[in-house]
Scaffold this motif. Structure first.
Motif, PDB file in Angstrom:
ATOM      1  N   VAL A   1     -29.615  37.305 -34.975  1.00 19.81           N
ATOM      2  CA  VAL A   1     -28.722  37.994 -34.041  1.00 19.81           C
ATOM      3  C   VAL A   1     -29.414  38.063 -32.682  1.00 19.81           C
ATOM      4  O   VAL A   1     -30.598  38.403 -32.598  1.00 19.81           O
ATOM      5  CB  VAL A   1     -28.378  39.413 -34.535  1.00 19.81           C
ATOM      6  N   VAL A   2     -28.669  37.760 -31.619  1.00 14.10           N
ATOM      7  CA  VAL A   2     -29.216  37.754 -30.259  1.00 14.10           C
ATOM      8  C   VAL A   2     -28.397  38.689 -29.378  1.00 14.10           C
ATOM      9  O   VAL A   2     -27.169  38.680 -29.427  1.00 14.10           O
ATOM     10  CB  VAL A   2     -29.186  36.331 -29.657  1.00 14.10           C
ATOM     11  N   GLN A   3     -29.081  39.489 -28.590  1.00 14.26           N
ATOM     12  CA  GLN A   3     -28.437  40.319 -27.551  1.00 14.26           C
ATOM     13  C   GLN A   3     -28.566  39.574 -26.244  1.00 14.26           C
ATOM     14  O   GLN A   3     -29.658  39.238 -25.810  1.00 14.26           O
ATOM     15  CB  GLN A   3     -29.111  41.685 -27.486  1.00 14.26           C
ATOM     16  N   THR A   4     -27.443  39.275 -25.611  1.00 14.82           N
ATOM     17  CA  THR A   4     -27.460  38.416 -24.434  1.00 14.82           C
ATOM     18  C   THR A   4     -27.976  39.143 -23.185  1.00 14.82           C
ATOM     19  O   THR A   4     -27.953  40.368 -23.113  1.00 14.82           O
ATOM     20  CB  THR A   4     -26.058  37.850 -24.144  1.00 14.82           C
ATOM     21  N   GLY A   5     -28.395  38.355 -22.189  1.00 17.22           N
ATOM     22  CA  GLY A   5     -28.958  38.900 -20.958  1.00 17.22           C
ATOM     23  C   GLY A   5     -27.898  39.263 -19.941  1.00 17.22           C
ATOM     24  O   GLY A   5     -27.614  38.484 -19.030  1.00 17.22           O
ATOM     25  N   MET A   6     -27.329  40.432 -20.062  1.00 20.67           N
ATOM     26  CA  MET A   6     -26.249  40.887 -19.185  1.00 20.67           C
ATOM     27  C   MET A   6     -26.812  41.591 -17.955  1.00 20.67           C
ATOM     28  O   MET A   6     -27.578  42.548 -18.084  1.00 20.67           O
ATOM     29  CB  MET A   6     -25.335  41.855 -19.950  1.00 20.67           C
ATOM     30  N   GLY A   7     -26.422  41.110 -16.755  1.00 20.07           N
ATOM     31  CA  GLY A   7     -26.906  41.705 -15.530  1.00 20.07           C
ATOM     32  C   GLY A   7     -26.563  43.180 -15.418  1.00 20.07           C
ATOM     33  O   GLY A   7     -25.444  43.584 -15.718  1.00 20.07           O
ATOM     34  N   TRP A   8     -27.547  44.002 -14.998  1.00 17.03           N
ATOM     35  CA  TRP A   8     -27.446  45.449 -14.845  1.00 17.03           C
ATOM     36  C   TRP A   8     -27.355  46.180 -16.179  1.00 17.03           C
ATOM     37  O   TRP A   8     -27.336  47.408 -16.212  1.00 17.03           O
ATOM     38  CB  TRP A   8     -26.243  45.859 -13.997  1.00 17.03           C
ATOM     39  N   VAL A   9     -27.262  45.453 -17.290  1.00 12.23           N
ATOM     40  CA  VAL A   9     -27.085  46.084 -18.606  1.00 12.23           C
ATOM     41  C   VAL A   9     -28.306  45.855 -19.497  1.00 12.23           C
ATOM     42  O   VAL A   9     -28.816  46.790 -20.119  1.00 12.23           O
ATOM     43  CB  VAL A   9     -25.824  45.540 -19.315  1.00 12.23           C
ATOM     44  N   ALA A  10     -28.763  44.616 -19.576  1.00  7.01           N
ATOM     45  CA  ALA A  10     -29.852  44.260 -20.485  1.00  7.01           C
ATOM     46  C   ALA A  10     -31.196  44.549 -19.834  1.00  7.01           C
ATOM     47  O   ALA A  10     -31.919  43.650 -19.393  1.00  7.01           O
ATOM     48  CB  ALA A  10     -29.752  42.789 -20.888  1.00  7.01           C
TER      49      ALA A  10
ATOM     50  N   PRO B   1     -31.461  24.069 -33.285  1.00  6.66           N
ATOM     51  CA  PRO B   1     -30.653  25.234 -33.680  1.00  6.66           C
ATOM     52  C   PRO B   1     -29.606  25.594 -32.633  1.00  6.66           C
ATOM     53  O   PRO B   1     -29.866  25.549 -31.423  1.00  6.66           O
ATOM     54  CB  PRO B   1     -31.693  26.346 -33.829  1.00  6.66           C
ATOM     55  N   VAL B   2     -28.429  25.945 -33.105  1.00  8.92           N
ATOM     56  CA  VAL B   2     -27.315  26.326 -32.234  1.00  8.92           C
ATOM     57  C   VAL B   2     -26.973  27.793 -32.489  1.00  8.92           C
ATOM     58  O   VAL B   2     -26.799  28.209 -33.642  1.00  8.92           O
ATOM     59  CB  VAL B   2     -26.081  25.443 -32.495  1.00  8.92           C
ATOM     60  N   ILE B   3     -26.896  28.560 -31.406  1.00  9.06           N
ATOM     61  CA  ILE B   3     -26.535  29.969 -31.484  1.00  9.06           C
ATOM     62  C   ILE B   3     -25.101  30.108 -30.975  1.00  9.06           C
ATOM     63  O   ILE B   3     -24.773  29.610 -29.898  1.00  9.06           O
ATOM     64  CB  ILE B   3     -27.479  30.832 -30.632  1.00  9.06           C
ATOM     65  N   ALA B   4     -24.259  30.772 -31.726  1.00 14.34           N
ATOM     66  CA  ALA B   4     -22.843  30.897 -31.379  1.00 14.34           C
ATOM     67  C   ALA B   4     -22.580  32.198 -30.631  1.00 14.34           C
ATOM     68  O   ALA B   4     -23.049  33.266 -31.034  1.00 14.34           O
ATOM     69  CB  ALA B   4     -21.992  30.848 -32.640  1.00 14.34           C
ATOM     70  N   ALA B   5     -21.836  32.117 -29.527  1.00 16.19           N
ATOM     71  CA  ALA B   5     -21.462  33.298 -28.749  1.00 16.19           C
ATOM     72  C   ALA B   5     -19.983  33.227 -28.398  1.00 16.19           C
ATOM     73  O   ALA B   5     -19.422  32.143 -28.250  1.00 16.19           O
ATOM     74  CB  ALA B   5     -22.304  33.395 -27.483  1.00 16.19           C
ATOM     75  N   GLY B   6     -19.384  34.400 -28.256  1.00 14.97           N
ATOM     76  CA  GLY B   6     -17.975  34.463 -27.900  1.00 14.97           C
ATOM     77  C   GLY B   6     -17.120  34.894 -29.072  1.00 14.97           C
ATOM     78  O   GLY B   6     -16.761  34.070 -29.911  1.00 14.97           O
TER      79      GLY B   6
ATOM     80  N   ALA C   1     -19.902  32.008 -38.376  1.00 12.36           N
ATOM     81  CA  ALA C   1     -20.686  31.138 -37.500  1.00 12.36           C
ATOM     82  C   ALA C   1     -21.638  30.275 -38.305  1.00 12.36           C
ATOM     83  O   ALA C   1     -21.806  29.072 -38.037  1.00 12.36           O
ATOM     84  CB  ALA C   1     -21.453  31.978 -36.484  1.00 12.36           C
ATOM     85  N   LEU C   2     -22.261  30.859 -39.316  1.00  7.48           N
ATOM     86  CA  LEU C   2     -23.170  30.087 -40.176  1.00  7.48           C
ATOM     87  C   LEU C   2     -22.398  28.990 -40.908  1.00  7.48           C
ATOM     88  O   LEU C   2     -22.886  27.863 -41.055  1.00  7.48           O
ATOM     89  CB  LEU C   2     -23.857  31.008 -41.176  1.00  7.48           C
ATOM     90  N   ALA C   3     -21.182  29.311 -41.348  1.00 11.98           N
ATOM     91  CA  ALA C   3     -20.372  28.314 -42.050  1.00 11.98           C
ATOM     92  C   ALA C   3     -20.005  27.148 -41.139  1.00 11.98           C
ATOM     93  O   ALA C   3     -19.848  26.013 -41.596  1.00 11.98           O
ATOM     94  CB  ALA C   3     -19.097  28.970 -42.598  1.00 11.98           C
ATOM     95  N   LEU C   4     -19.892  27.413 -39.826  1.00 15.98           N
ATOM     96  CA  LEU C   4     -19.573  26.362 -38.862  1.00 15.98           C
ATOM     97  C   LEU C   4     -20.815  25.605 -38.401  1.00 15.98           C
ATOM     98  O   LEU C   4     -20.710  24.707 -37.570  1.00 15.98           O
ATOM     99  CB  LEU C   4     -18.850  26.967 -37.653  1.00 15.98           C
ATOM    100  N   GLY C   5     -21.977  25.980 -38.917  1.00 14.61           N
ATOM    101  CA  GLY C   5     -23.201  25.247 -38.625  1.00 14.61           C
ATOM    102  C   GLY C   5     -24.164  25.921 -37.688  1.00 14.61           C
ATOM    103  O   GLY C   5     -25.227  25.362 -37.389  1.00 14.61           O
TER     104      GLY C   5
ATOM    105  N   VAL D   1     -25.878  34.278 -34.226  1.00 16.36           N
ATOM    106  CA  VAL D   1     -24.851  34.640 -33.255  1.00 16.36           C
ATOM    107  C   VAL D   1     -25.477  35.426 -32.112  1.00 16.36           C
ATOM    108  O   VAL D   1     -26.492  36.116 -32.283  1.00 16.36           O
ATOM    109  CB  VAL D   1     -23.715  35.483 -33.884  1.00 16.36           C
ATOM    110  N   ALA D   2     -24.866  35.315 -30.935  1.00 18.15           N
ATOM    111  CA  ALA D   2     -25.266  36.104 -29.774  1.00 18.15           C
ATOM    112  C   ALA D   2     -24.105  36.992 -29.373  1.00 18.15           C
ATOM    113  O   ALA D   2     -22.949  36.568 -29.418  1.00 18.15           O
ATOM    114  CB  ALA D   2     -25.665  35.193 -28.617  1.00 18.15           C
ATOM    115  N   MET D   3     -24.416  38.222 -28.987  1.00 17.55           N
ATOM    116  CA  MET D   3     -23.378  39.194 -28.642  1.00 17.55           C
ATOM    117  C   MET D   3     -23.773  39.927 -27.372  1.00 17.55           C
ATOM    118  O   MET D   3     -24.933  40.319 -27.212  1.00 17.55           O
ATOM    119  CB  MET D   3     -23.182  40.192 -29.783  1.00 17.55           C
ATOM    120  N   GLY D   4     -22.813  40.115 -26.486  1.00 16.64           N
ATOM    121  CA  GLY D   4     -23.042  40.883 -25.273  1.00 16.64           C
ATOM    122  C   GLY D   4     -22.319  42.203 -25.312  1.00 16.64           C
ATOM    123  O   GLY D   4     -22.933  43.270 -25.330  1.00 16.64           O
TER     124      GLY D   4
END
Length: 363
Positions: free
Chosen positions: A15-24, A164-169, A180-184, A188-191
């Protein structure tokens, strides 16, 4: 849950927390890292000294791996990369594709490079240049976004590259991780989901606006900075869409001046960054000028707590999020849901062989 992403980065959960400006900032990133996921520090809205200080603050709060998000087209990108290397940050992520030379410099220093992409051809390019992994965001994601849904874009990228591919959105729970794992994907990344945690420094009144939103309250507009930008629908956004071009350009000039003062940049540096942005995204000069709106209008909401004066970037998942857990509670919940979801999946009939595992995508 062990995947190619967890093996690569050294985190416990994919699991990835995305780099959101002013937030992260340091608090959110360190809380994410301590929860066993990968936190990404947003540097584009920081000065160079602020970036070094923020990295050291994260380091003081956690011993787990974390990353820094960089703008490859920024005039001071080389200086920021130097800080990432000197401070021994584990991951450098990029909103725009970094150059082959920048990737090589980071990799030579032992830093993992994970660019974000919105198209298959971009993934192929950075993979050929030596990127260690790639984060692919579908149209459901918040902020600047494309038109292709994650469920269509993700398999294209997975089939195109051998990293490796990380899925976001569109991700916010354990069911999404399993999908996401089933799709390869390897994770996952989440903002928006991490923005809506108790560890996020976003003002409470702004968080309440997100929690009150439905799926239909999340829209895409080009009136903030000339590019498709997914955000919450507010009276301000509606007014921006109704305003004429002269008013929009005047507002952009004011915001560019405000950002210049806060960042300490000279006008020449802003112009240089604008030229790089224009080349990188094939923008018109009007769009380059409008791009100055983004950081200051986001800051008005995310830092100052004034959604009436600013915008709130948001993924479509804001419409289905209803609580503010801590990062630890959120990651634990996601992994528990993923395990339960996997347990409910039908077992393959006897005699049906599983497909061969592809390189770099062990789950």
């Amino acid at each position: 849950m062990r995947t190619a992403l967890t093996d690569l980065v050294g985190v416990r959960h994919p699991v990835v927390q995305t780099g959101m400006g002013w937030v992260a900032g340091p608090r959110l990133v360190s809380a994410t890292a301590n929860a066993g996921a990968l936190g990404i520090l947003a540097s584009a809205t920081m000065t160079v000294p602020e970036l070094r200080a923020a990295v050291r603050e994260v380091r003081s709060r956690t011993g787990a791996p974390f990353g820094v998000n960089l703008r490859a087209d920024a005039g001071d990108a080389a200086e920021r990369v130097r800080i990432v290397i000197e401070e021994r940050v584990r991951v450098a992520s990029f909103a725009l594709a970094p150059s082959r030379e920048l990737i090589a410099r980071l990799k030579d220093a032992g830093v993992l490079v994970i660019p974000s992409v919105g198209a298959r051809r971009h993934a192929e390019k950075v993979a050929a240049w030596g990127a260690d992994a790639v984060l692919v965001q579908g149209g459901e994601g918040g902020g600047h976004t494309g038109e292709v849904a994650t469920t269509v874009l993700l398999p294209q990228v997975v089939d195109a590259v051998d990293i490796p591919v990380i899925a976001a959105g569109g991700f916010h729970d354990g069911r999404g991780l399993v999908a996401a794992l089933a799709l390869g994907a390897s994770g996952v990344a989440m903002g928006t989901r991490f923005l809506l945690t108790s560890d996020s420094t976003v003002p409470d009144q702004v968080k309440e606006r997100y929690l009150a939103a439905s799926v239909r309250d999340v829209t895409v507009t080009t009136k903030v900075d000339g590019l498709p930008h997914r955000m919450l629908r507010t009276d301000l956004v509606t007014a921006l869409e109704r305003s004429g071009r002269p008013a929009a350009l005047l507002r952009a000039v004011r915001h560019a001046g405000a950002f210049r003062k806060r960042s300490g940049l000279r006008w020449s540096q802003l112009v240089r960054d604008g030229l790089a942005l224009r080349r990188g995204k094939e923008l018109s000069w009007s769009q380059v000028l409008l791009a100055a709106n983004t950081p200051m209008m986001l800051r008005a909401a995310m830092v100052e707590g004034r959604p009436d004066l600013g915008v709130m970037a948001s993924g479509q998942v804001a419409g289905v999020i209803e609580d503010l857990p801590s990062c630890a509670e959120l990651v634990e919940r996601i992994m528990a849901e993923a395990g339960a979801t996997l347990g409910r999946l039908p077992v393959a009939p006897a005699g049906v062989a599983a497909p061969p595992e592809r390189s770099g995508r062990r789950c």
